[in-house]
Motif scaffolding. Structure first.
Motif, PDB file in Angstrom:
ATOM      1  N   GLY A  43       0.816  -1.216   0.000  1.00 23.10           N
ATOM      2  CA  GLY A  43       0.000   0.000   0.000  1.00 23.10           C
ATOM      3  C   GLY A  43       0.842   1.253   0.000  1.00 23.10           C
ATOM      4  N   TYR A 120      -5.316   5.108   3.330  1.00 18.71           N
ATOM      5  CA  TYR A 120      -4.522   4.171   4.114  1.00 18.71           C
ATOM      6  C   TYR A 120      -3.893   4.897   5.303  1.00 18.71           C
ATOM      7  CZ  TYR A 120      -5.116   0.312   0.947  1.00 18.71           C
ATOM      8  OH  TYR A 120      -5.686  -0.707   0.232  1.00 18.71           O
ATOM      9  N   ALA A 216      -7.065  -4.082   4.512  1.00 21.41           N
ATOM     10  CA  ALA A 216      -7.344  -3.682   3.123  1.00 21.41           C
ATOM     11  C   ALA A 216      -7.850  -4.880   2.336  1.00 21.41           C
ATOM     12  CB  ALA A 216      -6.085  -3.106   2.483  1.00 21.41           C
ATOM     13  N   TYR A 239      -7.365   2.295   6.100  1.00 21.65           N
ATOM     14  CA  TYR A 239      -7.025   0.904   5.827  1.00 21.65           C
ATOM     15  C   TYR A 239      -5.554   0.625   6.128  1.00 21.65           C
ATOM     16  CZ  TYR A 239     -11.540   0.924   3.508  1.00 21.65           C
ATOM     17  OH  TYR A 239     -12.870   1.039   3.244  1.00 21.65           O
TER      18      TYR A 239
END
Length: 409
Positions: A43, A120, A216, A239
């Motif tokens: 991510g 995120y 996620a 996330y």
């Protein structure tokens, strides 16, 4: 079949180069054998493990590092374009200007990062927490995410954390078989009306929290399910990446690949290059497993086949080699010098890769191949694990090479 540029490799580096060349009006072909390291994506992209500002850290790299070959000024100039480049494909990334921030790993450890996907969880460079009370929610039966570890890490920074487990009837079929409770399978189930049910459960278990941290596991094909959940839940959601397979990584690769083809690029999936025809110091064309009777010709070629993980480099008891064109490889001559006895030491083989000149042209039998460039993790001189520079080297060298080719340099 003739193209302006042929890209060998469909991972992060290859897709970056292909998209940039298509945007600059080139006719390109990309050949991809299949799954890439993006399927293990955290991510976040890393530029370089450092607590310093990037300009200072770049000065300390060895001469053979890919960043050093480009030069610090060019590296920083190219790095400044990366967010806008990915936003064009629908992949929105955020970061701090000129220095690292921190991402939260699935086991609660903070790691330095350059750019992180929007929505995120990330902490600024000083590790100050943006929340006081945190709910960490997990899908019941999902083993690739560890709320207790994450809570322990955040509590050390002063957060009050509460771990909650969410059960949904739509996931019962997966839960009957633990091997099916993987992130990609969960993402396929968490769509449509299930999003509303999940939002209600999260709202119920997180009363009084400043934020909900969630694995996620939404949005395998596009980010809309994850965005929809944020809208439907009555408090903020951020996330955290899971252990592989990576839903955001699979989605990012698909979005980049789709953007490349929308721009007019030709994409051959599930094929591998077997070799090339050379004329002096130029590569004339390549052949593949699935099209052995055809010679794919181009003015320029980019080799973005990755390192050992994706078999862009292979090793035998007698040496490390590049298997497609038999290019020159920088590596210790003696096998005993490839590794260190302590597993946690920096391992020399991680810096092995294809040797190039200062313009990233591949070396073969001591000579530069004029129209064959190398980018990403196949390059020698960097250690993505110890230096935390894998995604940075992949994207920055790819953009630089694409620019050079398009401008005839």
């Amino acid at each position: 079949m003739n193209f302006d540029t042929i890209i060998i490799g469909g991972g992060l580096s290859g897709l970056t180069a292909g998209i940039e060349l298509q945007k600059r009006g080139q006719k390109t072909l990309m050949i991809s054998s299949g799954q890439s390291a993006l399927h293990f994506f955290s991510g976040s992209f890393e530029f370089l493990n450092t607590e310093e500002d990037y300009p200072e850290a770049l000065k300390k790299l060895p001469a053979g590092h890919p960043y050093s070959l480009m030069g610090a000024e060019k590296v920083l100039e190219t790095a400044s374009k990366v967010q806008d480049f990915f936003a064009g494909a629908g992949v929105v990334l955020n970061g701090e200007e000129g220095r690292n921030h921190f991402r939260i790993t699935p086991i609660g450890v903070l790691k330095q990062a350059w750019l992180t996907l929007e929505d995120y969880a990330r902490l600024p460079s000083d590790k100050s927490l943006p929340w006081k009370k945190v709910t960490i929610a997990n899908i019941e039966g999902f083993l690739d995410f560890h709320p207790d570890f994450i809570a322990a890490g955040l509590e050390e920074l002063g957060a009050e954390c509460h771990c909650r487990s969410i059960s949904l009837p739509e996931l019962d079929r997966l839960r009957n078989n633990p091997s099916e409770m993987r992130s990609a399978n969960i993402a396929r189930a968490l769509t449509g009306s299930v999003i509303g049910n999940l939002a209600k459960r999260l709202s119920d278990v997180s009363a009084g929290s400043d934020v909900i941290l969630l694995p996620a596991v939404l949005g395998l094909d596009d980010p809309r399910p994850a965005q929809s959940l944020k809208v439907r839940t009555d408090r903020p959601i951020e996330y955290i990446a899971t252990l592989p397979p990576s839903v955001p990584g699979i989605r990012t690769q698909m979005m980049l690949k789709n953007f490349y083809t929308r721009l007019g690029g030709t994409y051959l999936l599930g094929d591998s290059v077997t070799g090339g025809d050379f004329e002096g110091r130029k590569l004339k064309g390549i052949r593949t497993v699935n099209h052995s009777d055809k010679l794919f010709c181009a003015d320029n070629f980019i080799l973005a086949s990755g390192s050992f993980f994706s078999r862009g480099l292979l090793s035998t008891p007698s040496g490390i080699f590049e298997p497609v064109f038999d290019l020159q490889v920088n590596c210790p001559q003696e096998r005993r010098d490839w590794t260190r006895e302590n597993f946690f030491d920096r391992q020399p083989y991680m810096g092995c890769g294809v040797a190039t000149d200062g313009q990233f042209r591949a070396l073969r039998k001591g000579e530069s191949i004029e129209n064959l460039r190398v980018c990403g993790s196949l390059l020698s001189g960097s250690d993505a694990i110890n230096e935390g520079c894998g995604a940075g080297v992949a994207t920055i060298t790819a953009l630089h090479i694409a620019e050079s080719i398009a401008e005839g340099k």
